[in-house]
Design an enzyme around this catalytic site. Structure first.
Site, PDB file in Angstrom:
ATOM      1  NE  ARG A 183      27.616   6.614  38.550  1.00 15.07           N
ATOM      2  CZ  ARG A 183      27.558   6.035  37.345  1.00 15.07           C
ATOM      3  NH1 ARG A 183      27.626   4.709  37.253  1.00 15.07           N
ATOM      4  NH2 ARG A 183      27.419   6.772  36.257  1.00 15.07           N
TER       5      ARG A 183
ATOM      6  CE  LYS B 135      24.397   8.439  38.759  1.00 16.18           C
ATOM      7  NZ  LYS B 135      24.538   9.882  38.428  1.00 16.18           N
TER       8      LYS B 135
ATOM      9  CG  HIS C 196      31.619  10.878  42.955  1.00 17.62           C
ATOM     10  ND1 HIS C 196      31.044   9.732  42.439  1.00 17.62           N
ATOM     11  CD2 HIS C 196      31.494  11.824  41.980  1.00 17.62           C
ATOM     12  CE1 HIS C 196      30.581   9.974  41.221  1.00 17.62           C
ATOM     13  NE2 HIS C 196      30.850  11.232  40.923  1.00 17.62           N
TER      14      HIS C 196
ATOM     15  NE  ARG D 154      31.786   7.731  38.305  1.00 17.00           N
ATOM     16  CZ  ARG D 154      31.444   6.895  37.332  1.00 17.00           C
ATOM     17  NH1 ARG D 154      31.947   5.677  37.290  1.00 17.00           N
ATOM     18  NH2 ARG D 154      30.605   7.278  36.381  1.00 17.00           N
TER      19      ARG D 154
ATOM     20  CG  HIS E 287      29.736   9.207  31.906  1.00 17.36           C
ATOM     21  ND1 HIS E 287      30.885   9.951  31.758  1.00 17.36           N
ATOM     22  CD2 HIS E 287      29.496   9.154  33.241  1.00 17.36           C
ATOM     23  CE1 HIS E 287      31.312  10.345  32.940  1.00 17.36           C
ATOM     24  NE2 HIS E 287      30.486   9.876  33.851  1.00 17.36           N
TER      25      HIS E 287
ATOM     26  CE1 TYR F 179      36.341  13.106  35.407  1.00 15.91           C
ATOM     27  CE2 TYR F 179      34.722  12.220  33.888  1.00 15.91           C
ATOM     28  CZ  TYR F 179      35.157  12.460  35.173  1.00 15.91           C
ATOM     29  OH  TYR F 179      34.394  12.055  36.239  1.00 15.91           O
TER      30      TYR F 179
END
Length: 295
Positions: free
Chosen positions: A150, A173, A241, A244, A267, A276
């Site tokens: 990111r 995150k 973004h 990515r 994730h 995806y």
């Protein structure tokens, strides 16, 4: 009283929950909107008044936000932020369960072609005002596309992360760390930047710097990508973004399994990675339609 509560909530999100700065801003903004709404509607915005808010008042608040023109996806995010704030102040969970989020269609990110990404990076470098800025933008672009970082993760790298090895520990995150492989081209680009930058970073200082020496801001990268994209006539979807997304899609097309991709992207849930598979299917369909004689 209300401002004190908002400050305490912001500190809770930042320090206790370790939310990203973007999430903290978004959640605090929603909390401020709710407080303002209660002041206008009921004249009371104490913590007790907020924690005892009725379902009807919450629905009126959310309806007012829809009246501002937000769509289903934004309304769902608003409700998520609202639930977080009300949980913090102690609202009964049964009240929160009665609020239903609108159904938002999940969009499929569209990958960019590798040639377009390389052309974008070359144009950004050519347009840079100084050689070290050209090297900086190229290095950041390769971290996004070559490592799947990111933009906030790339720009949070410190001088202590140098020299880059074959892997890189990334903090994403919610403070979650992961290990990502680093391609030789990425290592070379970062090394080139460190050779040219007039602002060598100490161990605990940001690696990537702005033109005046401060930490590089995400807006600087977004602006450089925007200008290059428009000069080249590339899709408006090609954002930092999106690099990515392209990283993930191209790995999946090359045979990567979902679990490995989940780890590389950081994730928390496999469901976030499964989108995806739709991206890759969409790409294959595009190829079929453009190439098959009976498409």
């Amino acid at each position: 009283m209300a401002q004190t509560l908002i400050r305490e909530y912001a500190a809770f999100l930042n320090d206790d929950r370790r939310r990203s700065p973007h999430t903290v801003r978004a959640y605090v903004t929603t909390a401020e909107r709710l407080v303002s709404f209660l002041e206008n509607e009921t004249g009371s915005c104490s913590k007790d008044a907020i924690s005892n808010i009725s379902v009807n008042d919450l629905r009126v608040f959310l309806a007012s936000r829809r009246g501002d023109g937000i769509g289903n996806r934004s309304a769902a995010r608003e409700l998520s932020a609202l639930r977080a704030f009300l949980t913090y102040v102690g609202t009964d969970s049964a009240t929160l369960r009665r609020l239903k989020a609108p159904r938002a269609e999940r969009t499929v990110p569209r990958p960019s072609a590798p040639d377009d990404i390389m052309a974008l990076g070359a144009d950004m470098a050519e347009a840079a005002s100084q050689a070290w800025i050209a090297a900086r933008d190229w290095a950041v672009l390769l971290l996004l596309y070559g490592c799947g970082l990111r933009i906030s993760e790339a720009l949070s790298l410190l001088g202590g992360d140098l020299p880059l090895g074959e892997t890189l520990r990334v903090t994403g995150k919610r403070g979650k760390t992961r290990i990502v492989p680093v391609l030789p081209a990425v290592r070379d680009a970062v090394a080139r930047y460190t050779e040219l930058t007039p602002f060598p970073a100490a161990k605990e200082e940001p690696l990537f710097r702005g033109a005046r020496g401060g930490p590089m801001k995400p807006a600087a990268m977004r602006s450089a990508v925007l200008r290059a994209r428009r000069r080249l006539g590339l899709s408006e979807r090609l954002t930092p973004h999106a690099l990515r997304h392209s990283f993930a899609t191209h790995l999946l097309a090359g045979g990567a399994d979902l679990r490995s991709l989940q780890e590389l992207l950081g994730h928390a849930s496999l469901s976030s990675t499964q989108i995806y598979t739709s991206v890759d299917a969409a790409h294959l369909l595009d190829v079929y339609r453009s190439a098959h004689p009976r498409a």
